[in-house]
Design a protein around this motif. Sequence first.
Motif, mmCIF file in Angstrom:
data_model
loop_
_atom_site.group_PDB
_atom_site.id
_atom_site.type_symbol
_atom_site.label_atom_id
_atom_site.label_comp_id
_atom_site.label_asym_id
_atom_site.label_seq_id
_atom_site.Cartn_x
_atom_site.Cartn_y
_atom_site.Cartn_z
ATOM 1 N N PRO A 216 0.809 -1.234 0.000
ATOM 2 C CA PRO A 216 0.000 0.000 0.000
ATOM 3 C C PRO A 216 0.835 1.274 0.000
ATOM 4 O O PRO A 216 0.472 2.257 -0.660
ATOM 5 C CB PRO A 216 -0.834 -0.131 1.281
ATOM 6 N N SER A 217 1.955 1.281 0.722
ATOM 7 C CA SER A 217 2.820 2.466 0.712
ATOM 8 C C SER A 217 3.455 2.669 -0.646
ATOM 9 O O SER A 217 3.594 3.813 -1.116
ATOM 10 C CB SER A 217 3.897 2.326 1.792
ATOM 11 N N ILE A 218 3.838 1.592 -1.308
ATOM 12 C CA ILE A 218 4.389 1.705 -2.661
ATOM 13 C C ILE A 218 3.332 2.260 -3.610
ATOM 14 O O ILE A 218 3.628 3.090 -4.487
ATOM 15 C CB ILE A 218 4.915 0.340 -3.136
ATOM 16 N N GLN A 219 2.091 1.813 -3.454
ATOM 17 C CA GLN A 219 1.015 2.329 -4.310
ATOM 18 C C GLN A 219 0.781 3.819 -4.068
ATOM 19 O O GLN A 219 0.606 4.592 -5.024
ATOM 20 C CB GLN A 219 -0.265 1.528 -4.048
ATOM 21 N N ILE A 220 0.775 4.243 -2.799
ATOM 22 C CA ILE A 220 0.593 5.664 -2.497
ATOM 23 C C ILE A 220 1.745 6.490 -3.071
ATOM 24 O O ILE A 220 1.542 7.580 -3.637
ATOM 25 C CB ILE A 220 0.469 5.865 -0.978
ATOM 26 N N LEU A 221 2.976 5.975 -2.957
ATOM 27 C CA LEU A 221 4.122 6.694 -3.515
ATOM 28 C C LEU A 221 4.022 6.782 -5.032
ATOM 29 O O LEU A 221 4.391 7.800 -5.635
ATOM 30 C CB LEU A 221 5.420 6.002 -3.104
ATOM 31 N N GLY A 222 3.541 5.723 -5.658
ATOM 32 C CA GLY A 222 3.371 5.770 -7.105
ATOM 33 C C GLY A 222 2.338 6.788 -7.534
ATOM 34 O O GLY A 222 2.532 7.508 -8.518
ATOM 35 N N ILE A 223 1.229 6.862 -6.793
ATOM 36 C CA ILE A 223 0.206 7.858 -7.115
ATOM 37 C C ILE A 223 0.756 9.267 -6.907
ATOM 38 O O ILE A 223 0.523 10.173 -7.718
ATOM 39 C CB ILE A 223 -1.041 7.619 -6.260
ATOM 40 N N ALA A 224 1.514 9.467 -5.816
ATOM 41 C CA ALA A 224 2.089 10.785 -5.560
ATOM 42 C C ALA A 224 3.094 11.170 -6.631
ATOM 43 O O ALA A 224 3.122 12.321 -7.096
ATOM 44 C CB ALA A 224 2.752 10.801 -4.180
ATOM 45 N N GLY A 225 3.915 10.207 -7.064
ATOM 46 C CA GLY A 225 4.879 10.513 -8.106
ATOM 47 C C GLY A 225 4.230 10.836 -9.432
ATOM 48 O O GLY A 225 4.780 11.596 -10.236
ATOM 49 N N SER A 226 3.049 10.277 -9.671
ATOM 50 C CA SER A 226 2.345 10.574 -10.917
ATOM 51 C C SER A 226 1.571 11.879 -10.853
ATOM 52 O O SER A 226 1.467 12.595 -11.842
ATOM 53 C CB SER A 226 1.374 9.430 -11.252
ATOM 54 N N ALA A 227 1.016 12.196 -9.678
ATOM 55 C CA ALA A 227 0.102 13.331 -9.582
ATOM 56 C C ALA A 227 0.814 14.658 -9.353
ATOM 57 O O ALA A 227 0.366 15.689 -9.850
ATOM 58 C CB ALA A 227 -0.897 13.092 -8.445
ATOM 59 N N LEU A 228 1.906 14.655 -8.581
ATOM 60 C CA LEU A 228 2.587 15.904 -8.259
ATOM 61 C C LEU A 228 3.593 16.225 -9.353
ATOM 62 O O LEU A 228 4.679 15.656 -9.412
ATOM 63 C CB LEU A 228 3.291 15.792 -6.903
ATOM 64 N N CYS A 229 3.234 17.110 -10.254
ATOM 65 C CA CYS A 229 4.116 17.497 -11.351
ATOM 66 C C CYS A 229 5.292 18.302 -10.798
ATOM 67 O O CYS A 229 5.165 19.033 -9.816
ATOM 68 C CB CYS A 229 3.357 18.322 -12.382
ATOM 69 N N ASN A 230 6.419 18.182 -11.450
ATOM 70 C CA ASN A 230 7.634 18.849 -11.002
ATOM 71 C C ASN A 230 7.484 20.362 -11.168
ATOM 72 O O ASN A 230 7.279 20.857 -12.271
ATOM 73 C CB ASN A 230 8.823 18.345 -11.817
ATOM 74 N N ARG A 231 7.620 21.104 -10.083
ATOM 75 C CA ARG A 231 7.454 22.549 -10.122
ATOM 76 C C ARG A 231 8.679 23.247 -10.718
ATOM 77 O O ARG A 231 8.629 24.439 -11.004
ATOM 78 C CB ARG A 231 7.197 23.082 -8.709
ATOM 79 N N GLN A 232 9.798 22.494 -10.882
ATOM 80 C CA GLN A 232 10.977 23.114 -11.455
ATOM 81 C C GLN A 232 10.856 23.325 -12.960
ATOM 82 O O GLN A 232 11.715 23.949 -13.568
ATOM 83 C CB GLN A 232 12.209 22.257 -11.143
ATOM 84 N N GLU A 233 9.817 22.803 -13.576
ATOM 85 C CA GLU A 233 9.628 22.998 -15.009
ATOM 86 C C GLU A 233 8.963 24.344 -15.323
ATOM 87 O O GLU A 233 8.692 24.643 -16.481
ATOM 88 C CB GLU A 233 8.766 21.858 -15.566
ATOM 89 N N ASN A 234 8.705 25.161 -14.271
ATOM 90 C CA ASN A 234 8.181 26.517 -14.434
ATOM 91 C C ASN A 234 6.815 26.533 -15.133
ATOM 92 O O ASN A 234 6.527 27.428 -15.929
ATOM 93 C CB ASN A 234 9.184 27.409 -15.192
ATOM 94 N N HIS A 235 6.008 25.528 -14.891
ATOM 95 C CA HIS A 235 4.653 25.534 -15.408
ATOM 96 C C HIS A 235 3.752 26.333 -14.463
ATOM 97 O O HIS A 235 3.983 26.393 -13.253
ATOM 98 C CB HIS A 235 4.114 24.109 -15.538
ATOM 99 N N GLY A 236 2.704 26.910 -15.022
ATOM 100 C CA GLY A 236 1.753 27.642 -14.220
ATOM 101 C C GLY A 236 0.869 26.718 -13.405
ATOM 102 O O GLY A 236 0.822 25.501 -13.633
ATOM 103 N N PRO A 237 0.148 27.269 -12.415
ATOM 104 C CA PRO A 237 -0.701 26.423 -11.564
ATOM 105 C C PRO A 237 -1.757 25.665 -12.348
ATOM 106 O O PRO A 237 -1.978 24.467 -12.111
ATOM 107 C CB PRO A 237 -1.313 27.421 -10.581
ATOM 108 N N LEU A 238 -2.430 26.333 -13.287
ATOM 109 C CA LEU A 238 -3.482 25.658 -14.041
ATOM 110 C C LEU A 238 -2.910 24.566 -14.924
ATOM 111 O O LEU A 238 -3.546 23.509 -15.111
ATOM 112 C CB LEU A 238 -4.253 26.683 -14.880
ATOM 113 N N ARG A 239 -1.723 24.804 -15.457
ATOM 114 C CA ARG A 239 -1.116 23.776 -16.300
ATOM 115 C C ARG A 239 -0.689 22.570 -15.468
ATOM 116 O O ARG A 239 -0.828 21.435 -15.901
ATOM 117 C CB ARG A 239 0.081 24.368 -17.025
ATOM 118 N N ARG A 240 -0.199 22.830 -14.251
ATOM 119 C CA ARG A 240 0.145 21.714 -13.363
ATOM 120 C C ARG A 240 -1.114 20.956 -12.934
ATOM 121 O O ARG A 240 -1.103 19.725 -12.822
ATOM 122 C CB ARG A 240 0.889 22.234 -12.137
#
Length: 614
Positions: A216-240
Amino acid sequence: MTAHWGGACVAAFNERNNFFKTQSAFIWGSEGHWQILQREGYPTSCLSGGGRFYFANLVSTVLSSDMGVCAPVVCSVEEIMWALIPELHYRFFYAHPQLQYAVQLREYRAFSWERAHTDFVPWVWPAAAAMLMLIMTGLFCSPRPSSRSSSLCNGSSTLPQPRARMAPPRAFALMSMTIGEVMVHTRWTSYRWHAVRSNLFALGRSMGTVSRHMLPSIQILGIAGSALCNRQENHGPLRRLRCSVGKLAVLGAELCFTSLVWAGAAQVVQPMLSVNLFAREAWLQSGWTESMVACVNDPLPDALLVGGFSGIFRISSAEEHFACPHVVTVRGEIRALALSAPLFMAGALAGPEIAMVASITSIACFLFFAEGGLQNYVEHPVAELAAVTGAVLAASTANAGGRQNPWSQVFCRLVLPGSCAGACAAASAWSADAVFASVAIAAASPLMLSLAWQVASTVWPGWLELCSLDWAARAALPALPLLVFFVEGYAEPHAKWFSPYDVFVRAAGTFAVCLAAGALLEAAWRGALVVLSYAAAIGHTLCQVRLRLSLEDASGTSLLTARVPAVPLLLLSCLAAIGVVIAIGDSKAPHQFGQVHGLAAVALKQIGMAADTV
């Protein structure tokens, strides 16, 4: 009794009594010390030798047990119960002439294509053809999993294909769970002795237990890694936010597709299997057979989430394993995704700090409602929300420090999550409150797994090669218990020799078959994405098509011009064609003229409404 039920059955048994006895279970001993040898019997060799094999449940005033019975083909069920079994175990019945007994029988039937053609439900063959087409499309018309990228983040209109970047490899959990399943649910010789005294058995069982709790922890980490887009790519909030919503939607669709396919596979396989329903051995999971039967009888949507929408907040272990127990891992990930999706979308829009605050607030709300008497709704949501908090922190620290000095990266990626995990573990150890301790452990698990993953990938980069199997590991998880059940309950229902070599061979073979099944299912999912992409492109193109109609005079001058969408005209043409076909087909039945007139009136009314809409 034997004389009354004699005839062809006993005569056929006496002609080859040595063969039928060696393929059946055998009651041996003396009065007061009876035991059953080779209890499972040998179904395959019995059928190949020209007999019929039955799983029997013998209940008597002296001895009660399940056993295998190999009988001649000419014997009926009544003759096996009242004539053949006393003849087969003559010494036992002779020692107890006043014995009272009863027998239940279940025939073991071998798989054959003729039997499949008659026993399969009608939708199996079209579904198999559709799956084959999707697999071929995914293998030849879709990019390889290693080259996937989320195109929604880059502004493209193609479907996203989410994959975690900071979670431990799911294939490692599958490998450890395979070792545990093979060790615990295989019919080993002297099973009870090995389960108590064998260090190899204890090691395999521990690996399976730890991996199942780690999943279950691996699944939660996988969902978090997919959902939280990298903010260092300088995308706007709506695009993220658009990127996160697209990834979560495709991930949820993939999980639903996987769960439905494996639930459908159980509905196909279960009626074809003849398993020993009377066994009460340690290798057979408690309630497994009943749960598989419930998987066939219950509707398919129960394979997605038991209890519907309320199952997100309220579920018990008994309900979770009531139907389709082999898809319990996928159902758990669907539930975690539905529970954590709003929090991850908030994190993608406003940052991971907002997601952590929202998670902590949700935990506080659930605990507040627990004081009001909603204890049934608390246990799992609180633990999973705490795991979401740890996963958000792990994802933010794993992506931090990209442009900082090495010491800052070490602090962000190792020291900070390690300190938080240690604080949670210490709080769970010092607290006397069971609920608080479980919440602290749930929050610490993703942090500890992410920390171990960061250290392992840094110390040994070859560990990253195991991630190349993750694209098939999710779809392979439901295949593991189903394959073990098929092998031990149907294909090889006899005891196996226990040794390190046998354990390794069976575990490696099971892992390879499950991973191959997961790869095929993942290819089918990629084929479905290709089909949906092309269907969306074709639909978008058709919606842009217009038919230009003009009214001209004798000199060719346009008096009136109109551009009519092609799609409504196409739908009207289809409706008109259907009405004509129905009218022509029913025109030969005068007594049905009233029904034809009613159908035509309904069709004309629908066409008129569609024309008014256009």
